[in-house]
Design a protein around this motif. Structure first.
Motif, PDB file in Angstrom:
ATOM      1  N   LEU A 146      -5.792  63.019  38.983  1.00 56.89           N
ATOM      2  CA  LEU A 146      -4.957  62.031  39.656  1.00 56.89           C
ATOM      3  C   LEU A 146      -4.864  60.751  38.833  1.00 56.89           C
ATOM      4  CD1 LEU A 146      -3.300  61.250  42.150  1.00 56.89           C
ATOM      5  CD2 LEU A 146      -5.429  60.522  43.218  1.00 56.89           C
ATOM      6  N   THR A 149      -2.653  61.447  35.803  1.00 55.21           N
ATOM      7  CA  THR A 149      -1.259  61.556  36.255  1.00 55.21           C
ATOM      8  C   THR A 149      -0.687  60.188  36.582  1.00 55.21           C
ATOM      9  OG1 THR A 149      -1.704  63.751  37.149  1.00 55.21           O
ATOM     10  CG2 THR A 149       0.258  62.617  37.970  1.00 55.21           C
ATOM     11  N   THR A 150      -1.465  59.352  37.251  1.00 55.81           N
ATOM     12  CA  THR A 150      -1.005  58.000  37.591  1.00 55.81           C
ATOM     13  C   THR A 150      -0.736  57.187  36.330  1.00 55.81           C
ATOM     14  OG1 THR A 150      -2.260  58.076  39.642  1.00 55.81           O
ATOM     15  CG2 THR A 150      -1.565  55.900  38.881  1.00 55.81           C
ATOM     16  N   THR A 153       2.343  58.551  34.590  1.00 56.88           N
ATOM     17  CA  THR A 153       3.563  58.129  35.282  1.00 56.88           C
ATOM     18  C   THR A 153       3.896  56.682  34.957  1.00 56.88           C
ATOM     19  OG1 THR A 153       3.072  59.659  37.079  1.00 56.88           O
ATOM     20  CG2 THR A 153       4.651  57.898  37.549  1.00 56.88           C
ATOM     21  N   PHE A 154       2.888  55.841  34.946  1.00 47.58           N
ATOM     22  CA  PHE A 154       3.095  54.431  34.616  1.00 47.58           C
ATOM     23  C   PHE A 154       3.621  54.279  33.188  1.00 47.58           C
ATOM     24  CE2 PHE A 154       1.404  50.380  32.955  1.00 47.58           C
ATOM     25  CZ  PHE A 154       2.121  49.512  33.763  1.00 47.58           C
ATOM     26  N   ILE A 174       1.878  49.627  41.406  1.00 42.66           N
ATOM     27  CA  ILE A 174       1.284  50.807  40.786  1.00 42.66           C
ATOM     28  C   ILE A 174      -0.146  50.520  40.350  1.00 42.66           C
ATOM     29  CG2 ILE A 174       1.393  52.335  38.773  1.00 42.66           C
ATOM     30  CD1 ILE A 174       4.449  52.188  39.002  1.00 42.66           C
ATOM     31  N   SER A 178      -3.458  52.193  42.046  1.00 45.20           N
ATOM     32  CA  SER A 178      -4.389  52.929  41.177  1.00 45.20           C
ATOM     33  C   SER A 178      -5.799  52.386  41.285  1.00 45.20           C
ATOM     34  CB  SER A 178      -3.932  52.866  39.716  1.00 45.20           C
ATOM     35  OG  SER A 178      -2.672  53.473  39.580  1.00 45.20           O
TER      36      SER A 178
END
Length: 185
Positions: A146, A149-150, A153-154, A174, A178
């Motif tokens: 996770l 992935t975060t 994505t950022f 974001i 996080s």
């Protein structure tokens, strides 16, 4: 006189084992037949061209998947050893592959694979003793996934969108989400 019940229980267990083996063979034959049907329907030449087209990527995916399973098994091995449970790494790899395969076939992934691992180790240690280690290892894996992935994505958002257009509030949101998820706040 005491040998008669033992002999009859052996016969019933042997009969059950034969039935299980026969059903596994039947399922394997059905699976092979379905695979042959799909290959025939698609066409062997078309299928082969697709395999050739993705051969390098397929090899990379197989190597990365094996590496992921090895790393996760090493983490699980360390967790079991911390609990004082000694299991060979090769046995843990077999258990992991069996549990993951069963989980993928069932479609229930974590609901099947994680409880199945301690059960498969029941000959080595009590299920109650081995239960926390795969849950800890799986939790660590999924939290790390996770996080990656975060972050990915950022990074993708900052690379895909013109930085002048990106709203600073979205970026801060974001980051704060996080940090909250991973215990920073």
């Amino acid at each position: 006189m005491t040998d008669a019940p033992a002999a009859s229980s052996r016969v019933s267990e042997t009969g059950r084992a034969t039935t299980i083996k026969a059903s596994r063979i039947a399922l394997a034959l059905v699976g092979a037949g379905l695979l042959a049907g799909v290959v025939t329907w698609i066409g062997p030449a078309v299928l082969w061209r697709q395999v050739v087209a993705i051969r390098r990527v397929l090899a990379v995916l197989i190597v990365l998947g094996a590496f992921k399973h090895l790393l996760r098994t090493l983490a699980w091995h360390a967790a079991l050893e911390a609990e004082g449970i000694k299991v060979a790494l090769t046995d843990l790899l077999r258990v992991r592959i069996a549990a993951q395969g069963t989980a993928h076939l069932s479609g229930l992934d974590l609901l099947v694979s994680e409880p199945l691992k301690p059960w498969l180790l029941r000959d080595v240690a009590r299920v109650e003793d081995t239960l926390p280690s795969p849950l800890l290892e799986a939790s660590t894996y999924w939290v790390t996934s996770l996080l990656v992935t975060t972050i990915g994505t950022f990074v993708a958002l900052t690379l895909m969108v013109d930085t002048h257009i990106v709203d600073i509030r979205a970026t801060l949101t974001i980051v704060l989400v996080s940090l909250t998820i991973f215990g920073g706040v």
